[in-house]
Design a protein around this motif. Structure first.
Motif: not given
Length: 138
Positions: A86-112
């Motif tokens: 569990s010492a690495h949970c902060a980095s796991m959360a960062r990976i999840i957040k980063d990939t989520s942001l990338l998916r959101q950017l892909i969706a926004v770019c598609s909309d644009i």
């Protein structure tokens, strides 16, 4: 073969498992990400159930999360058994957040892009694009 949106299933599984094992990991996960950041819907459901249990003052473990969702705990127990430290949970959360942001950017770019195809006014497209990107940035 279709493009698969950015995600990291290992990080999602590891974070859920760690959150069920360790209160510090639970608090870090709840502080840094949201259920909607998960690519795998089932893991997002586990996260949301853990969040609700925590907010209600109940213990968060495989049995309580499974009960909250009306299912069995076997998959959750497997995630716990496979979770790294569990010492690495902060980095796991960062990976999840980063990939989520990338998916959101892909969706926004598609909309644009779609808006640009359909619009005759580039200023309106730019204004909308700026608003959509600002929403992701926040």
């Amino acid at each position: 073969m279709a493009n698969v949106p950015p995600h990291n299933t290992d990080a999602e599984e590891s974070l859920i498992g760690a959150m069920l094992l360790n209160k510090t990991a639970l608090e870090i996960g709840l502080e840094r990400i949201e259920w909607s950041d998960f690519y795998t819907p089932r893991y997002g459901e586990y996260f949301r159930a853990a969040q609700e249990l925590h907010q209600e003052g109940w213990p968060v473990d495989a049995v309580s999360v499974a009960a909250k969702l009306g299912g069995e705990s076997s998959n959750l127990l497997t995630l716990m058994g496979n979770a790294p430290s569990s010492a690495h949970c902060a980095s796991m959360a960062r990976i999840i957040k980063d990939t989520s942001l990338l998916r959101q950017l892909i969706a926004v770019c598609s909309d644009i892009g779609q808006l640009a195809w359909e619009s005759d006014d580039p200023k309106d497209v730019l204004d909308t694009a700026n608003k959509l990107l600002a929403e992701v940035a926040n």
